[in-house]
Design a protein around this motif. Structure first.
Motif, PDB file in Angstrom:
ATOM      1  N   LYS A   1       0.831  -1.213   0.000  1.00 13.65           N
ATOM      2  CA  LYS A   1       0.000   0.000   0.000  1.00 13.65           C
ATOM      3  C   LYS A   1       0.862   1.259   0.000  1.00 13.65           C
ATOM      4  O   LYS A   1       0.555   2.222  -0.707  1.00 13.65           O
ATOM      5  N   ARG A   2       1.942   1.255   0.795  1.00 14.20           N
ATOM      6  CA  ARG A   2       2.838   2.421   0.850  1.00 14.20           C
ATOM      7  C   ARG A   2       3.541   2.662  -0.486  1.00 14.20           C
ATOM      8  O   ARG A   2       3.821   3.802  -0.837  1.00 14.20           O
TER       9      ARG A   2
ATOM     10  N   SER B   1       0.717   4.013  -4.180  1.00 17.49           N
ATOM     11  CA  SER B   1      -0.326   4.966  -3.770  1.00 17.49           C
ATOM     12  C   SER B   1      -1.283   5.343  -4.900  1.00 17.49           C
ATOM     13  O   SER B   1      -2.366   5.853  -4.633  1.00 17.49           O
TER      14      SER B   1
END
Length: 122
Positions: free
Chosen positions: A13-14, A17
Protein backbone atom coordinates in the motif's frame (compact mmCIF):
# COMPACT_ATOMS: atom_id res chain seq x y z
CA UNK A 1 2.82 -10.73 16.22
CA UNK A 2 2.04 -9.47 12.73
CA UNK A 3 2.13 -12.11 9.99
CA UNK A 4 4.69 -11.63 7.19
CA UNK A 5 1.92 -11.38 4.56
CA UNK A 6 0.20 -8.61 6.59
CA UNK A 7 3.48 -6.65 6.71
CA UNK A 8 3.87 -7.22 2.98
CA UNK A 9 0.33 -5.90 2.36
CA UNK A 10 1.10 -2.70 4.30
CA UNK A 11 4.36 -2.25 2.40
CA UNK A 12 2.51 -2.73 -0.90
CA UNK A 13 0.00 0.00 0.00
CA UNK A 14 2.84 2.42 0.85
CA UNK A 15 4.60 1.72 -2.44
CA UNK A 16 1.58 1.85 -4.78
CA UNK A 17 -0.33 4.97 -3.77
CA UNK A 18 -1.82 5.41 -7.27
CA UNK A 19 -3.71 2.11 -7.03
CA UNK A 20 -6.96 1.65 -5.12
CA UNK A 21 -6.79 -1.73 -3.37
CA UNK A 22 -9.63 -3.95 -2.16
CA UNK A 23 -8.75 -6.96 -0.02
CA UNK A 24 -10.67 -10.04 -1.05
CA UNK A 25 -11.42 -12.19 1.97
CA UNK A 26 -13.25 -14.97 0.22
CA UNK A 27 -14.08 -18.09 2.21
CA UNK A 28 -16.57 -19.35 -0.40
CA UNK A 29 -14.31 -19.49 -3.46
CA UNK A 30 -10.98 -21.02 -2.53
CA UNK A 31 -8.03 -19.79 -4.57
CA UNK A 32 -9.36 -16.27 -5.12
CA UNK A 33 -6.39 -13.86 -5.06
CA UNK A 34 -5.75 -11.60 -2.07
CA UNK A 35 -6.37 -8.26 -3.74
CA UNK A 36 -8.35 -6.47 -6.40
CA UNK A 37 -6.40 -3.53 -7.83
CA UNK A 38 -7.82 -0.49 -9.59
CA UNK A 39 -5.04 1.54 -11.27
CA UNK A 40 -5.42 4.98 -12.93
CA UNK A 41 -6.39 3.33 -16.26
CA UNK A 42 -9.56 1.95 -14.68
CA UNK A 43 -8.80 -1.67 -15.62
CA UNK A 44 -9.19 -4.03 -12.67
CA UNK A 45 -6.63 -6.75 -11.97
CA UNK A 46 -6.08 -9.33 -9.24
CA UNK A 47 -2.95 -9.76 -7.18
CA UNK A 48 -1.85 -12.73 -5.10
CA UNK A 49 0.67 -11.92 -2.35
CA UNK A 50 3.31 -14.49 -1.44
CA UNK A 51 6.17 -14.36 1.05
CA UNK A 52 9.11 -16.74 0.75
CA UNK A 53 12.43 -17.11 2.50
CA UNK A 54 13.88 -19.49 -0.05
CA UNK A 55 13.68 -20.07 -3.78
CA UNK A 56 10.35 -21.95 -3.72
CA UNK A 57 6.97 -20.21 -3.96
CA UNK A 58 4.13 -22.32 -2.56
CA UNK A 59 0.54 -22.26 -3.84
CA UNK A 60 -2.57 -24.26 -3.02
CA UNK A 61 -4.13 -26.29 -5.84
CA UNK A 62 -7.05 -23.81 -5.77
CA UNK A 63 -4.70 -20.85 -6.30
CA UNK A 64 -3.01 -22.59 -9.21
CA UNK A 65 -6.37 -23.40 -10.76
CA UNK A 66 -7.53 -19.80 -10.42
CA UNK A 67 -4.51 -18.39 -12.25
CA UNK A 68 -4.64 -21.05 -14.98
CA UNK A 69 -8.32 -20.27 -15.62
CA UNK A 70 -7.98 -16.48 -15.22
CA UNK A 71 -4.66 -15.90 -16.93
CA UNK A 72 -5.29 -12.31 -18.03
CA UNK A 73 -5.05 -9.40 -15.60
CA UNK A 74 -3.94 -11.63 -12.73
CA UNK A 75 -0.56 -11.23 -11.09
CA UNK A 76 1.56 -12.64 -8.28
CA UNK A 77 3.79 -10.43 -6.12
CA UNK A 78 6.44 -12.30 -4.16
CA UNK A 79 8.35 -10.87 -1.20
CA UNK A 80 11.79 -12.46 -1.09
CA UNK A 81 15.39 -11.87 -0.05
CA UNK A 82 17.20 -8.65 -0.91
CA UNK A 83 19.61 -10.44 -3.26
CA UNK A 84 16.58 -11.47 -5.35
CA UNK A 85 15.24 -7.89 -5.58
CA UNK A 86 13.10 -7.91 -2.40
CA UNK A 87 9.85 -8.05 -4.41
CA UNK A 88 9.20 -9.72 -7.74
CA UNK A 89 6.14 -9.46 -9.96
CA UNK A 90 4.94 -12.37 -12.10
CA UNK A 91 1.96 -12.76 -14.44
CA UNK A 92 -0.72 -15.14 -13.22
CA UNK A 93 -0.41 -16.93 -16.56
CA UNK A 94 3.08 -18.04 -15.49
CA UNK A 95 2.01 -19.75 -12.26
CA UNK A 96 2.92 -23.27 -13.43
CA UNK A 97 6.44 -22.13 -14.29
CA UNK A 98 6.68 -20.25 -10.99
CA UNK A 99 5.71 -23.42 -9.12
CA UNK A 100 8.26 -25.45 -11.12
CA UNK A 101 11.17 -23.00 -11.16
CA UNK A 102 10.54 -20.82 -8.10
CA UNK A 103 12.46 -17.56 -8.03
CA UNK A 104 14.72 -18.80 -10.83
CA UNK A 105 11.87 -17.74 -13.13
CA UNK A 106 12.50 -14.31 -14.64
CA UNK A 107 9.93 -11.82 -13.25
CA UNK A 108 8.04 -9.11 -15.12
CA UNK A 109 9.57 -6.63 -12.67
CA UNK A 110 11.90 -6.73 -9.68
CA UNK A 111 12.17 -4.23 -6.81
CA UNK A 112 9.52 -1.91 -5.41
CA UNK A 113 9.91 0.89 -7.96
CA UNK A 114 9.72 -1.41 -10.99
CA UNK A 115 6.85 -3.51 -9.59
CA UNK A 116 4.82 -0.44 -8.55
CA UNK A 117 5.38 1.16 -11.94
CA UNK A 118 4.32 -2.01 -13.79
CA UNK A 119 1.12 -2.34 -11.75
CA UNK A 120 0.26 1.36 -12.02
CA UNK A 121 0.54 1.17 -15.83
CA UNK A 122 -1.98 -1.68 -16.16
Amino acid sequence: MVKPETKFWHELKRNTSKIIWTRLENKALFGTPDLLGYPPSGHFFTLELKVTKGNKVTFSPHQISFHVKHNLNSFILVACALDKGKVRLYPGSGILNLVRLGLQLEPLASGWNACASALERL
